[in-house]
Design an enzyme around this catalytic site. Structure first.
Site, PDB file in Angstrom:
ATOM      1  N   ASN A 147      21.838  57.998  41.952  1.00  0.00           N
ATOM      2  CA  ASN A 147      21.405  59.401  42.082  1.00  0.00           C
ATOM      3  C   ASN A 147      20.701  59.756  43.373  1.00  0.00           C
ATOM      4  OD1 ASN A 147      19.255  57.798  41.086  1.00  0.00           O
ATOM      5  ND2 ASN A 147      18.168  59.649  40.481  1.00  0.00           N
ATOM      6  N   GLY A 223      17.092  51.459  38.447  1.00  0.00           N
ATOM      7  CA  GLY A 223      18.252  51.798  37.631  1.00  0.00           C
ATOM      8  C   GLY A 223      17.838  51.976  36.188  1.00  0.00           C
ATOM      9  N   GLY A 224      18.791  51.868  35.290  1.00  0.00           N
ATOM     10  CA  GLY A 224      18.527  52.114  33.879  1.00  0.00           C
ATOM     11  C   GLY A 224      17.778  50.980  33.211  1.00  0.00           C
ATOM     12  N   GLY A 228      17.992  46.960  33.746  1.00  0.00           N
ATOM     13  CA  GLY A 228      16.758  46.321  34.227  1.00  0.00           C
ATOM     14  C   GLY A 228      16.334  45.168  33.345  1.00  0.00           C
ATOM     15  N   GLU A 243      12.071  49.775  38.731  1.00  0.00           N
ATOM     16  CA  GLU A 243      11.916  51.238  38.689  1.00  0.00           C
ATOM     17  C   GLU A 243      12.993  51.735  37.749  1.00  0.00           C
ATOM     18  OE1 GLU A 243       8.701  51.880  41.521  1.00  0.00           O
ATOM     19  OE2 GLU A 243       9.692  53.130  40.024  1.00  0.00           O
ATOM     20  N   CYS A 277      15.126  60.632  37.823  1.00  0.00           N
ATOM     21  CA  CYS A 277      14.217  59.851  36.972  1.00  0.00           C
ATOM     22  C   CYS A 277      12.975  60.654  36.605  1.00  0.00           C
ATOM     23  CB  CYS A 277      13.814  58.567  37.661  1.00  0.00           C
ATOM     24  SG  CYS A 277      12.844  58.847  39.141  1.00  0.00           S
TER      25      CYS A 277
END
Ligand SMILES: NC(=O)c1ccc[n+]([C@@H]2O[C@H](COP(=O)([O-])OP(=O)(O)OC[C@H]3O[C@@H](n4cnc5c(N)ncnc54)[C@H](O)[C@@H]3O)[C@@H](O)[C@H]2O)c1
Ligand SMILES: O=C[C@H](O)CS(=O)(=O)O
Length: 474
Positions: A147, A223-224, A228, A243, A277
């Site tokens: 993103n 990322g997701g 993660g 993150e 996010c």
């Protein structure tokens, strides 16, 4: 891809499409495990080079890379918009943020300090002097999301170079072009070979080798949550920075400036098609102003310009692909089947999903508990401040939150009680500058980014003690 100091093409490629019309923009090499091993071997040499670069050289290279991007910011913005799902306006903002991130990295490179240690605080150590300093950890593996395909890569590369590390970037498979252009900027800036590599390919193919290789001293992942967690399990005993996802709440109390609250939460909900996010996902509004807020909110959303992301007049373009739009559509339909009402919205058209506002959403629905990462926002009336806080905290995420109130005591109560990594008073959750500590709690991650804080994660303290021939007299 830019690996081991060279631009490498391969027959086996990954196609990069424009989400707006599925047109083919470009292809990038599909790296193999052999390519990854070559990259890691090169990074070993790169780490020695990086650590031996004097600080003034690091500063110069970071500033030159920022200047190169500034000179070519139109191309950088067009690439972000074309390969991703940001509008050209949002993409242009991201380029400016990236320039800032690199300039801050240059500034912070001169502030990587240690301290002297008063060893004589301990009896028997009166004959010692010394200090600790911070040294680079070696090779950082950076894995980044789709993103923000430029600035979130810069948030890893800038601090890595500032702190004397080598870094291997594995950008998102669907938006690799911006990361490759960042490598171009550093090549033009004179970064020595093998300090920075950008390897393109599927995370599921080359990711495991990257995160598990013993030469990799840190995995810096954005990322997701699911990805993660998988990476954290595989990485083993090495530094990790995570993150991850979010489900950001905003509280609007009855003493708030309602017009500002509406403008800020609409923007926070639909910026980057909600693929953000920090995107506003839930809004808790005190009951006595709920109807007025909802009416103003719906009116503002209905004026949102959805369309061609390359036009400056467009507020919101397509999602990153049709699969993601279908997922959001399915979650909305589930919520409605469970009793939710759709105040604004409409039908999906390919990767385009209209800005959608839901109320009466069951707290047990997927869309309330998981991260939407799409253009949908949930409005909830709440009886009082306490229930707004407890419901805001009642998810497995805690990145950032917002609260609108003019009551300083309630603001500080929210600061204390909201379980997040950042709270914005009289703003939505969607606020960040590149120099602030950034990250979350619970499923939103581990550690903090934000240049100075990333540098801390990418360096370690080393203690140095000199035992003197005789006890010191002073
Ligand atoms: N907290 C933050 O700072 C922040 C910022 C931006 C995005 N995000 C989060 O990122 C997510 C959206 O981005 P996304 O869809 O690209 O995330 P994702 O988790 O699908 O992918 C992120 C990166 O991981 C790679 N990857 C996937 N599987 C892998 C594996 N097994 N091993 C190694 N790498 C692997 C992908 O190729 C990509 O480069 C959202 O959850 C969003 O909240 C968080
Ligand atoms: O998507 C999450 C980003 O980190 C937010 S920002 O673009 O850095 O503000």
């Amino acid at each position: 891809m830019f690996i081991a100091g060279k631009w490498v093409e391969k027959e086996d490629v990954i196609e990069v499409f424009n989400p707006q019309d599925n047109s083919l923009i470009s292809t990038v090499p599909a790296a193999s495990e052999e390519d990854m091993l070559l990259t890691i071997e090169g990074a070993k040499e790169g780490a020695e080079t990086a650590a031996s670069m004097p600080v003034h050289q690091r500063i110069s290279i970071l500033n030159k890379a920022a200047a190169y991007i500034e000179e070519n910011q139109g191309e950088y913005a067009a690439t972000i918009a074309l390969e991703g799902s940001k509008t050209i306006r949002e993409a242009t903002s991201e380029v400016k943020r990236c320039i800032q991130t690199l300039k801050i990295s240059a500034e912070e490179a001169r502030r990587i300090n240690g301290e002297t240690i008063p060893f004589d605080q301990a009896e028997g150590s009166e004959d010692r002097v010394g200090y600790y300093y911070r040294f680079p950890i070696g090779i950082v593996a950076a894995i980044t999301p789709f993103n923000d395909p430029l600035n979130l890569v810069a948030h890893k590369v800038g601090p890595a170079i500032a702190s004397g590390n080598a870094i291997i970037v594995k950008p998102a498979t669907v938006t690799p072009l911006s990361a490759l252009m960042l490598a171009e900027a550093f090549e033009q800036a004179g970064l020595p070979p093998k300090v920075l590599s950008v390897i393109t390919g599927k995370g599921s193919v080359i990711g495991d080798l990257l995160v598990t290789h013993p030469a990799i001293r840190m995995v810096s992942f954005t990322g997701g949550l699911e990805t993660g967690e998988e990476i954290a399990r595989k990485a083993g005993l090495k530094k990790i920075s995570m993150e991850l996802g979010s489900n950001s709440p905003v509280i609007v109390l009855n003493d708030a400036d309602i017009d500002k609250a509406v403008e800020s939460t609409v923007s926070g909900a639909f910026y980057a098609v909600g693929q953000n996010c920090l995107g506003v996902q839930r809004v808790y509004i005190e009951e006595d102003i709920y109807e007025r807020f909802a009416s103003l909110f719906v009116d503002r959303v209905q004026r949102y310009q959805v369309g061609d992301k390359m036009l400056n007049t467009t507020d919101m373009g397509p999602m990153i692909n049709e699969m993601e739009a279908i997922r959001v559509e399915r979650w909305v339909e589930e919520a409605i089947a469970m009793g939710a009402k759709r105040l604004v919205g409409g039908k999906r058209q390919g990767a385009f999903y209209p800005p959608t506002v839901l109320t009466d959403v069951s707290p047990d629905s997927t869309i309330a508990r998981q991260e939407i990462f799409g253009p949908v926002v949930l409005l909830y009336p709440v009886a009082d401040f306490d229930s707004a806080i407890s419901r805001s905290n009642d998810v497995n995420y805690g990145l950032q939150a917002g609260i609108f109130t003019n009551d300083i005591n309630k603001a500080f109560e929210a600061i204390r009680k909201m379980d997040v990594g950042g709270i914005m008073i009289n703003d939505s959750s969607d606020y960040r500058i590149d120099g602030m500590p950034f990250g979350g709690v619970k499923g939103s991650g581990l550690g903090r980014e934000g240049v100075k804080f990333t540098i801390q994660e990418m360096t370690e303290p080393k203690v140095v003690s000199f035992k003197l021939a005789q006890k010191r007299s002073v």
